[in-house]
Design a protein around this motif. Structure first.
Motif, PDB file in Angstrom:
ATOM      1  N   ASP A  16     112.377 -34.012 116.843  1.00 20.98           N
ATOM      2  CA  ASP A  16     111.240 -33.962 115.925  1.00 20.98           C
ATOM      3  C   ASP A  16     110.879 -35.353 115.407  1.00 20.98           C
ATOM      4  N   VAL A  17     111.892 -36.227 115.253  1.00 18.68           N
ATOM      5  CA  VAL A  17     111.604 -37.608 114.859  1.00 18.68           C
ATOM      6  C   VAL A  17     110.940 -38.346 116.020  1.00 18.68           C
ATOM      7  N   ARG A  18     111.397 -38.066 117.246  1.00 11.91           N
ATOM      8  CA  ARG A  18     110.763 -38.676 118.415  1.00 11.91           C
ATOM      9  C   ARG A  18     109.311 -38.221 118.535  1.00 11.91           C
ATOM     10  N   ILE A  19     109.057 -36.947 118.217  1.00  9.33           N
ATOM     11  CA  ILE A  19     107.683 -36.445 118.255  1.00  9.33           C
ATOM     12  C   ILE A  19     106.812 -37.224 117.270  1.00  9.33           C
ATOM     13  N   ALA A  20     107.315 -37.416 116.055  1.00  8.21           N
ATOM     14  CA  ALA A  20     106.567 -38.181 115.052  1.00  8.21           C
ATOM     15  C   ALA A  20     106.374 -39.621 115.506  1.00  8.21           C
ATOM     16  N   SER A  21     107.391 -40.195 116.152  1.00  7.85           N
ATOM     17  CA  SER A  21     107.288 -41.566 116.645  1.00  7.85           C
ATOM     18  C   SER A  21     106.253 -41.665 117.764  1.00  7.85           C
ATOM     19  N   ILE A  22     106.246 -40.680 118.662  1.00  2.00           N
ATOM     20  CA  ILE A  22     105.269 -40.683 119.758  1.00  2.00           C
ATOM     21  C   ILE A  22     103.852 -40.504 119.217  1.00  2.00           C
ATOM     22  N   GLU A  23     103.710 -39.674 118.188  1.00  2.00           N
ATOM     23  CA  GLU A  23     102.390 -39.518 117.567  1.00  2.00           C
ATOM     24  C   GLU A  23     101.913 -40.828 116.945  1.00  2.00           C
ATOM     25  N   TYR A  24     102.825 -41.578 116.368  1.00  2.00           N
ATOM     26  CA  TYR A  24     102.478 -42.898 115.815  1.00  2.00           C
ATOM     27  C   TYR A  24     102.086 -43.854 116.946  1.00  2.00           C
ATOM     28  N   GLN A  25     102.866 -43.853 118.030  1.00  2.00           N
ATOM     29  CA  GLN A  25     102.546 -44.701 119.173  1.00  2.00           C
ATOM     30  C   GLN A  25     101.210 -44.299 119.795  1.00  2.00           C
ATOM     31  N   THR A  26     100.960 -42.990 119.844  1.00  2.00           N
ATOM     32  CA  THR A  26      99.698 -42.504 120.393  1.00  2.00           C
ATOM     33  C   THR A  26      98.524 -42.974 119.542  1.00  2.00           C
ATOM     34  N   GLU A  30      99.852 -41.549 110.601  1.00  2.00           N
ATOM     35  CA  GLU A  30     100.994 -41.225 111.461  1.00  2.00           C
ATOM     36  C   GLU A  30     102.233 -42.022 111.060  1.00  2.00           C
ATOM     37  N   LYS A  31     102.031 -43.218 110.552  1.00  2.00           N
ATOM     38  CA  LYS A  31     103.175 -44.016 110.090  1.00  2.00           C
ATOM     39  C   LYS A  31     103.854 -43.334 108.907  1.00  2.00           C
ATOM     40  N   GLN A  32     103.066 -42.797 107.997  1.00  2.00           N
ATOM     41  CA  GLN A  32     103.632 -42.086 106.851  1.00  2.00           C
ATOM     42  C   GLN A  32     104.338 -40.807 107.305  1.00  2.00           C
ATOM     43  N   GLN A  33     103.759 -40.116 108.267  1.00  2.00           N
ATOM     44  CA  GLN A  33     104.391 -38.903 108.798  1.00  2.00           C
ATOM     45  C   GLN A  33     105.729 -39.230 109.456  1.00  2.00           C
ATOM     46  N   LEU A  34     105.782 -40.347 110.166  1.00  2.00           N
ATOM     47  CA  LEU A  34     107.030 -40.752 110.807  1.00  2.00           C
ATOM     48  C   LEU A  34     108.103 -41.051 109.768  1.00  2.00           C
ATOM     49  N   GLN A  35     107.732 -41.786 108.730  1.00  2.00           N
ATOM     50  CA  GLN A  35     108.705 -42.099 107.675  1.00  2.00           C
ATOM     51  C   GLN A  35     109.174 -40.831 106.970  1.00  2.00           C
TER      52      GLN A  35
END
Length: 427
Positions: free
Chosen positions: A255-265, A326-331
């Motif tokens: 789930d953290v990787r998903i948030a990270s990929i969304e930030y990268q996207t 997305e950065k806030q969601q990742l954090q």
């Protein structure tokens, strides 16, 4: 009176076999290990199978993103003039035929940026698969262990009920002859009803766990959970450091990787939107057979949009703001993951303190010995029927509490697996 009482006491003492769980398995249940149900889960769960198709679909879109735009072709066929209509006048005086071909060439790296976005979508599908598998695996293991420990408690209560029934039957016979107080029979029957209710509650809990397991495995089978000592010995915190587990969640939790990929996207999309502000180039050629003063004319065509009004400003600004979101969601997701790891660790630590504070096997043995001594004292008249009933009832409570504690302990370790996104406790 004395003879009948002695007979009843003898039945009670003989019935103390309840301290040994019944080993017979129900013929309607299939004995399985945790490894067996996990192997079945990976090939039979419909949601996992569907997500695998989604991964393959995402990979196909990566291949599609690498494709060039198809060229466009157009033709002009002479139809004479307004003075004289001559359909398909292609040759001779006044004839005309013209062919053009055009190829769109994307500038500013748009094609490569689209490929990177498609690749990110593939990684997202893979991370979603891992997240689904992680969640379902936790549910599978929790229900498997719940079934196992519930079945252990059921065996104890089933044995108790069998032995208690013989005692009640003896008291019923004695009550008809007036050899025992009727109130004593009522107390025994009340005890029997209480244990039957406890047994029914355990069966309901087991059926719920069985249903959950059946839904995960997509089967109608009922299972007899089988566990050996080695399966449980692996659950320990040795060689694990909390700080390392907290630091590793960003890498290991899907789930953290998903948030990270969304930030990268979001970052990739921002770059793409900036590139979209650059007009694309149209490059082509034209052939005109009779339409100019040059017979069989060949020409190179070049075209480009003029970014006068639309420079993609709105999409660029929206993409830039999406990066911040997305950065806030990742954090946020990283914080949630670390909190879950910390809570799972603390829960295990608290349970382990209780687990190590006493030897459960020794405790069970001592409790069994206690029950036997209670029976002897009851047969000698040193304790009353009410005291005997109290000890008898305490035995089932002890069995249920111990199995519930052991179930909570092993599930706490599985929750740490879930929280860290790792298989920390392998055989």
């Amino acid at each position: 009176m004395r003879t009948m009482t002695t007979l009843i006491v003898s039945v009670c003492v003989a019935g103390l076999g309840f301290i040994q769980p019944i080993q017979a398995q129900s013929p309607s249940k299939t004995a399985v290990t945790l490894q067996a149900v996990e192997d079945s889960f990976l090939v039979r769960n419909y949601m996992l199978l569907a997500q695998r198709y989604q991964i393959d679909a995402s990979k196909a879109l990566v291949r599609q993103a690498k494709m060039w735009n198809n060229p466009s072709f157009s033709a002009v066929f002479g139809f004479g003039s307004t003075n004289r209509i001559m359909p398909f006048n292609l040759a001779g005086k006044g004839g005309e035929v013209q062919y053009s071909i055009d190829q769109l060439i994307q500038l500013a790296g748009k094609r490569n940026k689209n490929v990177r976005l498609a690749a990110a979508a593939t990684r997202m599908s893979e991370a979603t698969f891992d997240e689904l598998a992680r969640t379902l695996r936790l549910q599978l293991r929790e229900n498997f262990y719940n079934i196992y420990y519930l079945q252990q408690s059921e065996k104890v209560l089933k044995a108790q009920l069998g032995n208690l029934q013989r005692i009640v039957d003896a008291y019923v016979t004695a009550d008809k002859k007036g050899s025992v107080a009727h109130a004593d029979l009522i107390r025994l029957q009340a005890l029997q009803v209480g244990i039957e209710n406890d047994y029914a509650d355990l069966k309901q809990q087991e059926l719920e766990a069985q249903k959950n397991l059946q839904q995960i495995l997509h089967t109608g089978d009922f299972y007899e959970a089988t566990i050996v000592a080695a399966d449980l010995a692996r659950y320990k915190l040795e060689n694990l450091q909390l700080s390392q587990l907290l630091d590793s969640v960003a890498k290991n939790r899907p789930d953290v990787r998903i948030a990270s990929i969304e930030y990268q996207t979001a970052e990739l999309n921002y770059r793409l939107q900036k590139a979209m502000a650059v007009p694309d180039l149209h490059l082509g050629g034209t052939y005109d057979k009779e339409g100019s003063n040059i017979d069989r004319f060949l020409g190179l065509t070049v075209g480009i949009d003029l970014p006068v009004w639309n420079r993609n400003q709105g999409n660029i600004k929206a993409a830039q703001l999406q990066i911040g979101a997305e950065k806030q969601q990742l954090q946020q997701q990283q914080s949630i993951a670390q909190t879950e790891v910390l809570n799972a660790w603390q829960r295990i630590t608290a349970l382990e303190k209780r687990y190590k504070s006493f030897d459960l096997d020794m405790f069970r043995g001592e409790f069994d010995t206690l029950i036997a001594e209670v029976a002897k004292n009851f047969s000698k008249g040193n304790i009353s029927l009410l005291q005997f009933i109290d000890y008898f009832n305490s035995y089932s409570d002890n069995a249920k509490n111990i199995n519930k504690f052991l179930s909570n302990r092993v599930n706490a370790y599985e929750e740490l697996n879930y929280a860290t996104g790792q298989e920390l406790f392998k055989n």
